[in-house]
Write an enzyme that holds these catalytic residues in place. Structure first.
Site, PDB file in Angstrom:
ATOM      1  N   CYS A 119       0.900   8.054  17.439  1.00  0.00           N
ATOM      2  CA  CYS A 119       1.211   9.292  16.701  1.00  0.00           C
ATOM      3  C   CYS A 119       0.728  10.550  17.425  1.00  0.00           C
ATOM      4  O   CYS A 119       1.128  11.665  17.075  1.00  0.00           O
ATOM      5  CB  CYS A 119       0.623   9.235  15.301  1.00  0.00           C
ATOM      6  N   HIS A 252       0.496  16.465  12.845  1.00  0.00           N
ATOM      7  CA  HIS A 252       1.189  15.184  12.707  1.00  0.00           C
ATOM      8  C   HIS A 252       1.362  14.916  11.213  1.00  0.00           C
ATOM      9  O   HIS A 252       0.428  15.083  10.424  1.00  0.00           O
ATOM     10  CB  HIS A 252       0.354  14.086  13.365  1.00  0.00           C
ATOM     11  N   ASN A 282       6.024   9.352   7.762  1.00  0.00           N
ATOM     12  CA  ASN A 282       5.318   9.399   9.042  1.00  0.00           C
ATOM     13  C   ASN A 282       6.249   8.841  10.129  1.00  0.00           C
ATOM     14  O   ASN A 282       6.528   7.647  10.141  1.00  0.00           O
ATOM     15  CB  ASN A 282       4.031   8.567   8.934  1.00  0.00           C
TER      16      ASN A 282
HETATM   17  O1  UT7 Z   1      -0.005   8.051  11.792  1.00  0.00           O
HETATM   18  C1  UT7 Z   1      -1.144   7.288  11.939  1.00  0.00           C
HETATM   19  C2  UT7 Z   1      -2.122   7.731  11.057  1.00  0.00           C
HETATM   20  N1  UT7 Z   1      -2.124   6.980   9.826  1.00  0.00           N
HETATM   21  C3  UT7 Z   1      -2.632   7.586   8.786  1.00  0.00           C
HETATM   22  O2  UT7 Z   1      -2.928   8.742   8.841  1.00  0.00           O
HETATM   23  C4  UT7 Z   1      -2.931   6.775   7.543  1.00  0.00           C
HETATM   24  C5  UT7 Z   1      -4.255   7.200   7.000  1.00  0.00           C
HETATM   25  N2  UT7 Z   1      -4.583   6.562   5.760  1.00  0.00           N
HETATM   26  C6  UT7 Z   1      -3.952   6.896   4.617  1.00  0.00           C
HETATM   27  O3  UT7 Z   1      -3.085   7.732   4.620  1.00  0.00           O
HETATM   28  C7  UT7 Z   1      -4.432   6.239   3.341  1.00  0.00           C
HETATM   29  O4  UT7 Z   1      -5.586   5.475   3.599  1.00  0.00           O
HETATM   30  C8  UT7 Z   1      -3.339   5.344   2.708  1.00  0.00           C
HETATM   31  C9  UT7 Z   1      -2.220   6.206   2.168  1.00  0.00           C
HETATM   32  C10 UT7 Z   1      -2.808   4.351   3.722  1.00  0.00           C
HETATM   33  C11 UT7 Z   1      -3.942   4.556   1.532  1.00  0.00           C
HETATM   34  O5  UT7 Z   1      -4.504   5.456   0.593  1.00  0.00           O
HETATM   35  P1  UT7 Z   1      -5.957   5.174   0.017  1.00  0.00           P
HETATM   36  O6  UT7 Z   1      -6.242   6.257  -0.943  1.00  0.00           O
HETATM   37  O7  UT7 Z   1      -6.901   5.020   1.177  1.00  0.00           O
HETATM   38  O8  UT7 Z   1      -5.746   3.823  -0.762  1.00  0.00           O
HETATM   39  P2  UT7 Z   1      -6.568   2.456  -0.624  1.00  0.00           P
HETATM   40  O9  UT7 Z   1      -6.266   1.781   0.653  1.00  0.00           O
HETATM   41  O10 UT7 Z   1      -8.001   2.735  -0.981  1.00  0.00           O
HETATM   42  O11 UT7 Z   1      -5.945   1.604  -1.791  1.00  0.00           O
HETATM   43  C12 UT7 Z   1      -6.160   1.975  -3.179  1.00  0.00           C
HETATM   44  C13 UT7 Z   1      -5.427   0.979  -4.056  1.00  0.00           C
HETATM   45  C14 UT7 Z   1      -5.719  -0.476  -3.710  1.00  0.00           C
HETATM   46  O12 UT7 Z   1      -5.794  -1.180  -4.919  1.00  0.00           O
HETATM   47  P3  UT7 Z   1      -7.219  -1.579  -5.573  1.00  0.00           P
HETATM   48  O13 UT7 Z   1      -7.902  -2.430  -4.530  1.00  0.00           O
HETATM   49  O14 UT7 Z   1      -7.907  -0.268  -5.820  1.00  0.00           O
HETATM   50  O15 UT7 Z   1      -6.829  -2.320  -6.794  1.00  0.00           O
HETATM   51  C15 UT7 Z   1      -4.481  -0.922  -2.964  1.00  0.00           C
HETATM   52  O16 UT7 Z   1      -4.228  -2.291  -3.083  1.00  0.00           O
HETATM   53  O17 UT7 Z   1      -4.007   1.150  -3.894  1.00  0.00           O
HETATM   54  C16 UT7 Z   1      -3.406  -0.125  -3.673  1.00  0.00           C
HETATM   55  N3  UT7 Z   1      -2.193   0.081  -2.884  1.00  0.00           N
HETATM   56  C17 UT7 Z   1      -0.991   0.335  -3.412  1.00  0.00           C
HETATM   57  N4  UT7 Z   1      -0.572   0.439  -4.687  1.00  0.00           N
HETATM   58  C18 UT7 Z   1       0.711   0.735  -4.900  1.00  0.00           C
HETATM   59  C19 UT7 Z   1      -2.084   0.097  -1.526  1.00  0.00           C
HETATM   60  N5  UT7 Z   1      -0.806   0.351  -1.181  1.00  0.00           N
HETATM   61  C20 UT7 Z   1      -0.111   0.505  -2.331  1.00  0.00           C
HETATM   62  C21 UT7 Z   1       1.228   0.817  -2.615  1.00  0.00           C
HETATM   63  N6  UT7 Z   1       1.610   0.913  -3.902  1.00  0.00           N
HETATM   64  N7  UT7 Z   1       2.147   1.010  -1.649  1.00  0.00           N
END
Ligand code: UT7
EC number: 2.3.1.180
Length: 325
Positions: A119, A252, A282
Site C-alpha cells: 500500500c 492511503h 482499500n
Molecule cells: O492497506 C493496508 C493497511 N491496512 C489497514 O490499514 C487495516 C488496519 N486495520 C483496520 O482497519 C481495523 O483493524 C479493521 C477494520 C481491520 C478491524 O477493525 P477493528 O476495530 O480493529 O476490529 P477487531 O479486529 O477488533 O474486531 C472486532 C470484532 C471482532 O468480534 P469480537 O471478537 O469482538 O466478537 C471480530 O470478529 O469485529 C468482528 N469482525 C467483524 N464483524 C462483522 C471482524 N470482521 C468483521 C466483519 N463483519 N467483516
C-alpha cells in the site's frame, strides 16, 4: 539551478462492477459468512468498492488510467522515458506489469519496472521517479499504481475481504525548473512481515503456501497511526515547512479512522483531507493516485496547492511525499 519533478497530468480508472456493502453482505451470506453494512461503515468508512471482471488484469486497469494521465499532461506514450508501476497484484510472476503496460501503450524502449511496497507502493514509485528525474536519468515518467486485490482476497475471511477493492491511478511526472516534489521520506521495517502478507508463492510449478491475503488488522492499525505522523513531520521538516503549510492531505485510503487520527495529529480539519475510501475501499498501491485524480478532476485540489501524500502497508512499509501541484 536545481532540477525538480512536477506532476503534469493525472488519470484513474475503476472497473465498472461496483459492489456496495449490501451486495457484499448478501454474497457472503450465501457461503455462511456474516457481516453487515453497519460494521463495515463504522469500523472502516467503506460503503462500496469496485471489482474487476475475471479476465481483467492490473495492466488493463493501468492502461486506462495511464491514457487519461497522458491526455491530461498533453503528451503521447512515445514522449515517456520511464515507466514505474506499483502493484502487489502483477499480471504475471514476470515480466513486470510495467513492461506489459509499456507494450499496451506502444511506448517500447524506455526503462520499465515494478515497485513492490504494497500500500506504500505509489509513494515509493513516485520517490524513485523523482530521484531519476532529478539525477537526469529521465525527463518524463509515467508512474502508476494498479491493483486487482479481489484476486488475493479470502472470501471466507470476513476480517479482510470486506476491506479491499480494485482500480488504478496514474500520474505523468516531468522535469521542471519549478517545484514540484519538495521532499519525501521512505521507510520499511521487515520485522513486521507477518502482520500483513500473502504467504504463498510459486515453486516447481506449484503454488506453495497460502496465496491469499492475511492481516492482523489491529497490529497494522496501531503501527500505521504511529508512523504516518512521524513521516509527515520528517517530510515537512526536510522542505522547511510546517503542518500549517499543507493545503491537502491525500493519505492511503485504508480506513477512515486512520485518516482521522493522522489529520488530528497534524492539526488539519477533515475538510483538508481527500477521502475516497467510502467509494473505492482499500485499493492498495492504487489508492493514492485514485484519490489524487478524483480530487484534481472534481476541482477539490487546485494547481499551486501543497499536497502531502502518505502511504502505509505490508512490509511493513510507509512513506510520504510533499509536493506543489
Ligand atoms: O492497506 C493496508 C493497511 N491496512 C489497514 O490499514 C487495516 C488496519 N486495520 C483496520 O482497519 C481495523 O483493524 C479493521 C477494520 C481491520 C478491524 O477493525 P477493528 O476495530 O480493529 O476490529 P477487531 O479486529 O477488533 O474486531 C472486532 C470484532 C471482532 O468480534 P469480537 O471478537 O469482538 O466478537 C471480530 O470478529 O469485529 C468482528 N469482525 C467483524 N464483524 C462483522 C471482524 N470482521 C468483521 C466483519 N463483519 N467483516
Amino acid at each position: 539551478m536545481r532540477r525538480y519533478s512536477r506532476i503534469t497530468g493525472t488519470g484513474s480508472y475503476l472497473p465498472p462492477r461496483r459492489v456496495t456493502n449490501a451486495d457484499l453482505v448478501a454474497e457472503l451470506a450465501q457461503s455462511g459468512i456474516q457481516t453487515s453494512d453497519e460494521w463495515i461503515v463504522e469500523r472502516t468508512g467503506i460503503r462500496a468498492r469496485h471489482f474487476a471482471a475475471p479476465d481483467v488484469t492490473s495492466s488493463d486497469l493501468a492502461l486506462e488510467a495511464a491514457r487519461k494521465a497522458l491526455e491530461a499532461a498533453g503528451c503521447q506514450p512515445q514522449d515517456i522515458d520511464l515507466i514505474i508501476v506499483a502493484t502487489s497484484t502483477p499480471d504475471m510472476v514476470f515480466p513486470s506489469t510495467a513492461c506489459i503496460l509499456q507494450n499496451k501503450l506502444g511506448a517500447n524502449g524506455c526503462p520499465a519496472f515494478d515497485v513492490q511496497a504494497v500500500c506504500s507502493g505509489f509513494v515509493y514509485a513516485l520517490t524513485v521517479a523523482d530521484a531519476m528525474i532529478q539525477s537526469g536519468a529521465a525527463r518524463r515518467a509515467l508512474v502508476v499504481g494498479a491493483e486487482v486485490f479481489s484476486r488475493i482476497l479470502d472470501f471466507k475471511d470476513r476480517t479482510t475481504c470486506v476491506l479491499f477493492g480494485d482500480g488504478a491511478g496514474a500520474v505523468v511526472l516531468e522535469a521542471s525548473e519549478t517545484p514540484g516534489i519538495l521532499a519525501s521520506e521512505l521507510h520499511a521495517d521487515g520485522r513486521y512481515v507477518d502482520i500483513l502478507c500473502v504467504p504463498g508463492g510459486v515453486s516447481g510449478g506449484e503454488v506453495l503456501g497460502h496465496p491469499l491475503l492475511k492481516m492482523d488488522g489491529q497490529a497494522v492499525f496501531k503501527l500505521a497511526v504511529g508512523v504516518l505522523d512521524k513521516a509527515a513531520r520528517a517530510t515537512l521538516a526536510k522542505a522547511n515547512l510546517t503542518d500549517a503549510d499543507i493545503d491537502w492531505l491525500i493519505p492511503h485510503q485504508a480506513n477512515i479512522r486512520i485518516m482521522q487520527s493522522t489529520a488530528r495529529k497534524l492539526k488539519l480539519s477533515m475538510d483538508k483531507v481527500v477521502v475516497t475510501v467510502d467509494q473505492h475501499g482499500n485499493t492498495s498501491a492504487a489508492s493514492i493516485p485514485l484519490a489524487l485524480d478524483h480530487a484534481v478532476r472534481t476541482g477539490q485540489v487546485q494547481k499551486g496547492e501543497t499536497l502531502l501524500l502518505e502511504g502505509v502497508g505490508g512490509g511493513f512499509t510507509w512513506g510520504a511525499v510533499l509536493l506543489k501541484l
